[in-house]
Design a protein around this motif. Structure first.
Motif, PDB file in Angstrom:
ATOM      1  N   ILE A 138      33.093  27.483  48.331  1.00 17.73           N
ATOM      2  CA  ILE A 138      33.873  26.256  48.340  1.00 17.73           C
ATOM      3  C   ILE A 138      32.962  25.159  48.901  1.00 17.73           C
ATOM      4  O   ILE A 138      32.472  25.292  50.024  1.00 17.73           O
ATOM      5  N   PRO A 139      32.692  24.107  48.122  1.00 14.87           N
ATOM      6  CA  PRO A 139      31.795  23.052  48.609  1.00 14.87           C
ATOM      7  C   PRO A 139      32.348  22.402  49.880  1.00 14.87           C
ATOM      8  O   PRO A 139      33.544  22.141  49.982  1.00 14.87           O
ATOM      9  N   MET A 140      31.454  22.165  50.810  1.00 11.02           N
ATOM     10  CA  MET A 140      31.829  21.524  52.062  1.00 11.02           C
ATOM     11  C   MET A 140      31.281  20.107  52.068  1.00 11.02           C
ATOM     12  O   MET A 140      30.169  19.864  51.609  1.00 11.02           O
ATOM     13  N   ARG A 141      32.069  19.175  52.591  1.00  8.78           N
ATOM     14  CA  ARG A 141      31.658  17.776  52.591  1.00  8.78           C
ATOM     15  C   ARG A 141      31.419  17.218  53.994  1.00  8.78           C
ATOM     16  O   ARG A 141      31.014  16.081  54.151  1.00  8.78           O
ATOM     17  N   GLY A 142      31.691  18.040  54.980  1.00  7.24           N
ATOM     18  CA  GLY A 142      31.493  17.601  56.364  1.00  7.24           C
ATOM     19  C   GLY A 142      30.306  18.295  56.998  1.00  7.24           C
ATOM     20  O   GLY A 142      29.393  18.756  56.302  1.00  7.24           O
ATOM     21  N   GLY A 143      30.340  18.427  58.294  1.00 11.19           N
ATOM     22  CA  GLY A 143      29.227  19.015  59.028  1.00 11.19           C
ATOM     23  C   GLY A 143      29.235  20.529  59.090  1.00 11.19           C
ATOM     24  O   GLY A 143      28.201  21.146  59.344  1.00 11.19           O
ATOM     25  N   LYS A 144      30.382  21.155  58.872  1.00 10.31           N
ATOM     26  CA  LYS A 144      30.473  22.613  58.937  1.00 10.31           C
ATOM     27  C   LYS A 144      30.069  23.231  57.605  1.00 10.31           C
ATOM     28  O   LYS A 144      30.251  22.641  56.552  1.00 10.31           O
ATOM     29  N   GLU A 145      29.540  24.453  57.667  1.00  6.27           N
ATOM     30  CA  GLU A 145      29.085  25.142  56.457  1.00  6.27           C
ATOM     31  C   GLU A 145      30.200  25.893  55.739  1.00  6.27           C
ATOM     32  O   GLU A 145      30.066  26.229  54.571  1.00  6.27           O
ATOM     33  N   SER A 146      31.296  26.186  56.476  1.00  4.90           N
ATOM     34  CA  SER A 146      32.345  26.992  55.840  1.00  4.90           C
ATOM     35  C   SER A 146      33.700  26.717  56.480  1.00  4.90           C
ATOM     36  O   SER A 146      33.792  26.128  57.549  1.00  4.90           O
ATOM     37  N   LEU A 147      34.732  27.194  55.785  1.00  6.72           N
ATOM     38  CA  LEU A 147      36.103  27.117  56.273  1.00  6.72           C
ATOM     39  C   LEU A 147      36.482  28.418  56.972  1.00  6.72           C
ATOM     40  O   LEU A 147      35.829  29.444  56.781  1.00  6.72           O
TER      41      LEU A 147
END
Length: 170
Positions: A138-147
């Motif tokens: 799932i593409p991330m748009r913030g600073g974290k690499e994953s959900l």
């Protein structure tokens, strides 16, 4: 609406540490109409070793574990090999150099698919990842690499189920 017995979508939870994540995945899986959940390695079961419901699990799942078939396996690699031998398409949700945007995956309605989710920190073991037919992220748009694994599982389950429902409606 498709229900549990009418689709071939299952989840494989490998070494999920948190009872809360596992219970949240059960609740979302029930809403999505998932057929079965496989609990592998250290992933917590909805039941105690004596077979009684775990209160901490039920508090989060709200009883979803009564609506979905589940099995526990001590050896995740053996389980994944078994599912592959039975003809399931193995789809991992994992950050990897092999992963593609989850929205680009095309899955045929009714196709037997096992979505593989891994440990909150270590992810899916490489030996299992190498057996997978597809690896998605799932593409991330913030600073974290994953959900969080339960959030990612929900997004991915509903994406696949929506594809199936759209195909069936046509």
């Amino acid at each position: 609406m498709m229900r549990h017995s009418s689709n071939n979508l299952s989840l494989v939870l490998i070494n999920i540490r948190s009872v809360y994540n596992t219970a949240a995945i059960f609740r979302t899986a029930d809403g999505a109409g998932i057929k079965k959940i496989y609990l592998a390695g250290i992933t917590p079961s909805p039941n105690t070793p004596l077979g009684l419901p775990r209160k901490d699990f039920v508090k989060i799942s709200l009883g979803a574990e009564r609506n979905i078939s589940f099995e526990s396996y001590a050896q995740p690699l053996r389980l994944v090999k078994k599912l592959k031998a039975e003809g399931a398409r193995l789809v991992a949700l994992e950050l990897s150099d092999k992963s593609v945007d989850f929205r680009s995956l095309r899955i045929t309605a009714g196709e037997p698919v096992a979505i593989i989710l891994g440990n909150e920190v270590d992810g899916i073991p490489p030996k299992i990842l190498n057996l997978c037919d597809d690896v998605a992220q799932i593409p991330m748009r913030g600073g974290k690499e994953s959900l969080n694994v339960s959030v990612a599982a929900g997004i991915f389950m509903y994406h696949i189920c929506d594809q199936w429902y759209d195909q069936i409606k046509k």
